[in-house]
Enzyme design. Structure first.
Site, mmCIF file in Angstrom:
data_model
loop_
_atom_site.group_PDB
_atom_site.id
_atom_site.type_symbol
_atom_site.label_atom_id
_atom_site.label_comp_id
_atom_site.label_asym_id
_atom_site.label_seq_id
_atom_site.Cartn_x
_atom_site.Cartn_y
_atom_site.Cartn_z
ATOM 1 N N CYS A 117 -6.478 -8.234 -21.171
ATOM 2 C CA CYS A 117 -5.264 -7.866 -20.434
ATOM 3 C C CYS A 117 -5.553 -7.920 -18.944
ATOM 4 O O CYS A 117 -4.751 -8.405 -18.143
ATOM 5 C CB CYS A 117 -4.819 -6.450 -20.794
ATOM 6 S SG CYS A 117 -4.761 -6.034 -22.540
ATOM 7 N N HIS B 294 -3.410 -9.290 -15.752
ATOM 8 C CA HIS B 294 -2.569 -8.294 -15.088
ATOM 9 C C HIS B 294 -3.268 -7.514 -13.969
ATOM 10 O O HIS B 294 -2.590 -6.869 -13.170
ATOM 11 C CB HIS B 294 -1.976 -7.359 -16.138
ATOM 12 C CG HIS B 294 -1.154 -8.098 -17.161
ATOM 13 N ND1 HIS B 294 0.063 -8.666 -16.865
ATOM 14 C CD2 HIS B 294 -1.403 -8.418 -18.454
ATOM 15 C CE1 HIS B 294 0.541 -9.287 -17.950
ATOM 16 N NE2 HIS B 294 -0.337 -9.143 -18.919
ATOM 17 N N CYS C 224 1.918 -9.865 -26.339
ATOM 18 C CA CYS C 224 0.795 -10.383 -25.550
ATOM 19 C C CYS C 224 -0.400 -10.668 -26.458
ATOM 20 O O CYS C 224 -1.065 -11.693 -26.303
ATOM 21 C CB CYS C 224 0.396 -9.391 -24.458
ATOM 22 S SG CYS C 224 0.970 -9.853 -22.814
#
Lengths: 261, 144
Positions: free
Chosen positions: A177, A181, A222
């Site tokens: 992630c 991000h 995701c």
């Protein structure tokens, strides 16, 4: 190559992997940016006007459910909690919260369901069901404009567990992630701006979904995208990730029900 | 884990499920994974298909017909000038051997991965044949 060299190569890769994982730091508060700021003006306008925001349809349903007697106890949420505008003001901005009875984190959806079972003698509602989305949207609206404030003293272990998951490379595409991000927000992935991934507007209406959805639905999307094994709704892993993300978004203003592309 | 036979000064890579062994020399894989040269026309199809090659999710490239290109990785324009065929092959097979912390997935590796979805487990992102096609196509991108 000998098995020993194979093992040495493997060990080397693990050392490199852990060095990378240890190098990243949490997104600093001063860099926080809501994905609202990256949206097209038309999408912002849709979120801003309650008459145009599709999420408000779920809010209206949620308000009706709040007042409806349910379960074998024939008790409405409002019978105990009264007017949600007062009793629930700012509450969703503090979720996931620490549940002393369970000795662990509880999400907003988890709290609604616990209340149904324990106080209304009603069945739990499934994630992404119209009713659970409606009730959570109605509650989240009572925190609109309020700063996110997670109890980091009591939820420290959960936040740390969520951070580990956030930074773990996984799936066939071997991405974490954090790589998107924390490290590449603002860049374009297939033409779309990568957001910082703040959960400051859930449940939210996503144009891609053409419906309202929970944060856990988004997290599962995701994981599917990076071709990773998924986590079940309400699993320990998704709750930890949700808690970490809300802590990472601490201080940001709640936008629920938000609209996102 | 079965290991390939050694060649002096080379670093062979252990064979995995659905992934044959290959020999790395420096930052390159000199030999074709299939023993033959790939087809650049098929390679273009793979590179520009966002569900197969996935390349354009992150890369920009000299393909005016491909909308919604990524900006996270170097422009593919001139890739065939910057790299030899053997270097291109290495970068697609497993770019982490050249840049350890790259975000680019290894297209021909099934080990050292975690929590892979069941339908992709033990399978590389692209087959040896597809990688040779992609290499053949990227080698044609000579314009800088």
């Amino acid at each position: 190559m000998s098995p020993m060299r194979c093992a040495a190569l493997l060990a080397g890769l693990l050392i490199v992997a852990s060095a990378i994982a240890g190098a990243s730091e949490d997104l600093p508060r001063e860099k926080q940016r809501s994905s609202y700021d990256d949206m097209a003006p038309a999408t912002r306008a849709m979120q801003d006007a309650d008459t145009d925001n599709p999420g408000m349809l779920w809010v209206l349903d949620g308000e009706a459910l709040w007042r409806a007697k349910t379960g074998s106890a024939a008790r409405a949420c409002a019978d105990c909690h009264g007017d949600a505008k007062q009793s629930m003001a700012g509450v969703a901005a503090r979720y996931p919260a620490f549940d002393a009875k369970r000795g662990g984190p509880v999400t907003l959806e988890g709290r609604i369901n616990a209340c149904r079972v324990e106080n209304q003698n009603a069945q739990t509602l499934a994630y992404e069901s119209r009713e659970l989305l409606a009730l959570s949207a109605y509650l989240a609206l009572q925190s609109r404009g309020k700063p996110i404030a997670i109890d980091e003293k009591k939820l420290g272990e959960t936040i740390a567990a969520g951070r580990d998951i956030f930074r773990q490379r996984q799936g066939q595409l071997n991405l974490s992630c954090a790589q998107c991000h924390d490290q590449h927000y603002g860049g374009k992935l297939a033409g779309n701006t990568i957001p910082q991934g703040h959960p400051n507007g859930y449940p939210l209406y996503r144009l891609e979904w053409q419906t309202l959805g929970s944060l856990q639905r988004r997290l599962r999307n995701c994981l599917t995208g990076i071709r990773a094994e998924n986590h079940a709704y309400g699993s320990r892993e998704l709750i930890a990730l949700e808690t970490y993300l809300m802590w990472r978004a601490r201080g940001m203003s709640m936008e629920s029900p938000a609209v996102r592309p | 884990m079965a290991c390939a036979a050694t060649v002096a000064l080379a670093a062979p890579v252990c064979a995995q499920n659905d992934v044959k062994s290959y020999e790395v020399r420096g930052d390159a894989i000199p030999q074709s994974l299939t023993g033959t040269t790939g087809d650049p026309t098929r390679g273009r199809e793979i590179v520009t298909n966002r569900f197969v090659g996935l390349c354009m999710l992150c890369h920009t490239g000299p393909f005016p017909d491909v909308p919604q290109q990524g900006t996270l990785a170097p422009d593919l324009k001139g890739a065939g000038t910057r790299w030899s065929v053997a270097q291109l092959r290495m970068r697609i097979v497993d770019s982490s051997r050249v840049v350890p912390d790259t975000i680019m997935p290894a297209y021909y590796r099934t080990d050292h991965l975690q929590r892979v979805a069941p339908q992709f487990r033990g399978k590389p992102v692209l087959t040896a044949e597809q990688i040779e096609d992609v290499v053949a196509f990227l080698a044609t991108l000579k314009e800088n």
